[in-house]
Design a protein around this motif. Structure first.
Motif, short mmCIF file in Angstrom:
data_model
loop_
_atom_site.label_atom_id
_atom_site.label_comp_id
_atom_site.label_asym_id
_atom_site.label_seq_id
_atom_site.Cartn_x
_atom_site.Cartn_y
_atom_site.Cartn_z
N MET A 1 -25.54 12.93 -18.89
CA MET A 1 -24.99 11.64 -19.31
C MET A 1 -25.49 10.56 -18.36
O MET A 1 -25.49 10.74 -17.14
CB MET A 1 -23.46 11.68 -19.30
N ALA A 2 -25.91 9.41 -18.91
CA ALA A 2 -26.44 8.32 -18.10
C ALA A 2 -25.33 7.72 -17.24
O ALA A 2 -24.19 7.57 -17.68
CB ALA A 2 -27.05 7.26 -19.00
N LEU A 3 -25.69 7.36 -16.02
CA LEU A 3 -24.72 6.73 -15.12
C LEU A 3 -24.49 5.29 -15.55
O LEU A 3 -25.44 4.56 -15.88
CB LEU A 3 -25.25 6.75 -13.69
N SER A 4 -23.23 4.85 -15.54
CA SER A 4 -22.93 3.46 -15.85
C SER A 4 -23.42 2.57 -14.71
O SER A 4 -23.61 3.02 -13.57
CB SER A 4 -21.43 3.27 -16.04
N GLU A 5 -23.60 1.27 -15.02
CA GLU A 5 -24.02 0.35 -13.96
C GLU A 5 -22.94 0.24 -12.89
O GLU A 5 -23.25 0.04 -11.71
CB GLU A 5 -24.35 -1.02 -14.56
N GLN A 6 -21.67 0.37 -13.28
CA GLN A 6 -20.58 0.35 -12.30
C GLN A 6 -20.73 1.50 -11.31
O GLN A 6 -20.61 1.32 -10.10
CB GLN A 6 -19.22 0.42 -13.00
N THR A 7 -21.01 2.69 -11.84
CA THR A 7 -21.19 3.86 -10.98
C THR A 7 -22.41 3.68 -10.09
O THR A 7 -22.38 4.00 -8.89
CB THR A 7 -21.35 5.13 -11.83
N GLU A 10 -21.61 1.39 -7.23
CA GLU A 10 -20.85 2.07 -6.16
C GLU A 10 -21.77 2.95 -5.32
O GLU A 10 -21.62 3.01 -4.08
CB GLU A 10 -19.73 2.91 -6.79
N MET A 11 -22.72 3.61 -5.96
CA MET A 11 -23.68 4.44 -5.23
C MET A 11 -24.55 3.58 -4.32
O MET A 11 -24.87 3.97 -3.18
CB MET A 11 -24.54 5.23 -6.21
N THR A 24 -21.58 -6.61 -1.14
CA THR A 24 -20.34 -6.78 -1.88
C THR A 24 -20.41 -6.08 -3.24
O THR A 24 -21.51 -5.71 -3.70
CB THR A 24 -20.05 -8.27 -2.11
N GLU A 25 -19.28 -5.95 -3.88
CA GLU A 25 -19.26 -5.34 -5.22
C GLU A 25 -20.08 -6.17 -6.20
O GLU A 25 -20.85 -5.63 -7.00
CB GLU A 25 -17.82 -5.23 -5.72
N GLU A 26 -19.96 -7.50 -6.11
CA GLU A 26 -20.72 -8.38 -7.01
C GLU A 26 -22.22 -8.21 -6.79
O GLU A 26 -22.99 -8.11 -7.76
CB GLU A 26 -20.33 -9.84 -6.76
N GLN A 27 -22.64 -8.13 -5.55
CA GLN A 27 -24.06 -7.95 -5.25
C GLN A 27 -24.56 -6.60 -5.76
O GLN A 27 -25.65 -6.51 -6.34
CB GLN A 27 -24.30 -8.07 -3.74
N SER A 28 -23.77 -5.57 -5.55
CA SER A 28 -24.20 -4.23 -5.97
C SER A 28 -24.32 -4.15 -7.49
O SER A 28 -25.21 -3.46 -8.00
CB SER A 28 -23.24 -3.16 -5.44
N LEU A 29 -23.47 -4.86 -8.21
CA LEU A 29 -23.56 -4.88 -9.67
C LEU A 29 -24.85 -5.58 -10.12
O LEU A 29 -25.50 -5.16 -11.08
CB LEU A 29 -22.34 -5.57 -10.27
N PRO A 94 -33.94 -7.69 -4.80
CA PRO A 94 -32.85 -7.20 -3.95
C PRO A 94 -32.62 -8.07 -2.71
O PRO A 94 -31.47 -8.34 -2.35
CB PRO A 94 -33.31 -5.79 -3.57
N LEU A 95 -33.67 -8.54 -2.06
CA LEU A 95 -33.50 -9.40 -0.89
C LEU A 95 -32.82 -10.71 -1.28
O LEU A 95 -31.93 -11.20 -0.57
CB LEU A 95 -34.85 -9.69 -0.24
N GLY A 96 -33.22 -11.28 -2.42
CA GLY A 96 -32.61 -12.51 -2.89
C GLY A 96 -31.14 -12.34 -3.25
O GLY A 96 -30.31 -13.22 -2.98
N VAL A 97 -30.81 -11.20 -3.84
CA VAL A 97 -29.42 -10.91 -4.20
C VAL A 97 -28.55 -10.79 -2.96
O VAL A 97 -27.46 -11.37 -2.87
CB VAL A 97 -29.33 -9.62 -5.04
N LEU A 98 -29.02 -10.06 -1.97
CA LEU A 98 -28.18 -9.76 -0.81
C LEU A 98 -28.09 -10.91 0.19
O LEU A 98 -27.08 -11.01 0.90
CB LEU A 98 -28.70 -8.51 -0.08
#
Length: 244
Positions: A1-7, A10-11, A24-29, A94-98
């Motif tokens: 089963m494909a992992l959700s973006e939420q999962t 978290e990873m 942060t949670e927002e950045q990881s999403l 990723p650098l821009g997001v974080l």
């Protein structure tokens, strides 16, 4: 089963935490959504050979952000950087997001640049833009303006030094991510750096999780003027590399 973006998000947070990188949670999403966009686009455009999500979380997301685990590397919304050879947007997105840093993501393949700008728009990242250009041409427009230039597996280090030097402010840094650079490559890079006004200030090593590889990050700081006129004409750096 494909992992959700939420999962996946978290990873990502757990992976980054192990290397001392805050997220942060927002950045990881956003990071997880970028990866999903890349994998979906890859069905119609060859952006990456890494499409297994577990591997991609390490080899794309974590690998991009290891630059932030290096001593002396600090980025914030006032930082300017260029990502040379961005491909699917790594490490630039990723650098821009974080960090919120102002990034120009460069690639010589127009279709990739179009895709990356689609990703940037979808993610709502107003601090980033992708440009279709040769780095030598872009350096003419952006001479001496950048705090950082970043590159992953684009070319040998002496060539990357030549590409990066004209972009960098005095005191700015080139961050080069490599697997296992050999001694010949490092010697050539040292000679090229001297010609281009750069100096090696750090060499940091990391082991990726799940036995997915070894990373070395070479940090070269601009400490003076180059002894030759840069940038040279497009293609010259590869045809007549410095430090050989």
């Amino acid at each position: 089963m494909a992992l959700s973006e939420q999962t996946q998000a978290e990873m990502i947070q757990e992976l980054l935490k192990d290397y001392g990188i805050d997220c942060t949670e927002e950045q990881s999403l956003l990071l997880a959504h970028h990866l999903a966009l890349v994998i979906e686009k890859n069905k119609v455009l060859n952006l990456t050979r890494i499409v297994d999500v577990d591997e991609a979380l390490v080899l794309h997301v974590l690998d991009s952000l290891l630059l932030l685990a290096c001593s002396g590397v600090t980025m914030d919304p006032f930082t300017c950087f260029v990502d040379m050879g961005t491909g699917a947007g790594f490490p630039g997105i990723p650098l821009g997001v974080l960090t919120g840093a102002q990034g120009v993501l460069v690639d010589s393949v127009g279709k990739k640049v179009t895709a990356v700008n689609e990703f940037i728009k979808e993610l709502g990242l107003k601090n980033l833009v992708a440009e279709h250009s040769r780095v030598e041409d872009l350096a003419l427009r952006m001479r001496g303006t950048q705090d950082y230039v970043v590159a992953r597996a684009l070319a040998r280090t002496n060539i990357l030094i030549e590409y990066a030097a004209p972009f960098l402010k005095m005191g700015g840094s080139l961050l080069v991510a490599k697997a296992r650079p050999d001694e010949d490559e490092l010697k050539e890079a040292q000679l090229a750096a001297k010609i281009c006004g750069l100096s090696l200030v750090s060499r940091e090593t990391f082991e990726l999780p799940h036995s997915l590889g070894h990373r070395e990050i070479l940090i070269y700081k601009r400490v003076g003027k180059s002894t030759i006129r840069l940038p040279r004409k497009p293609g010259t750096a590869k045809r007549e590399p410095l430090g050989i």
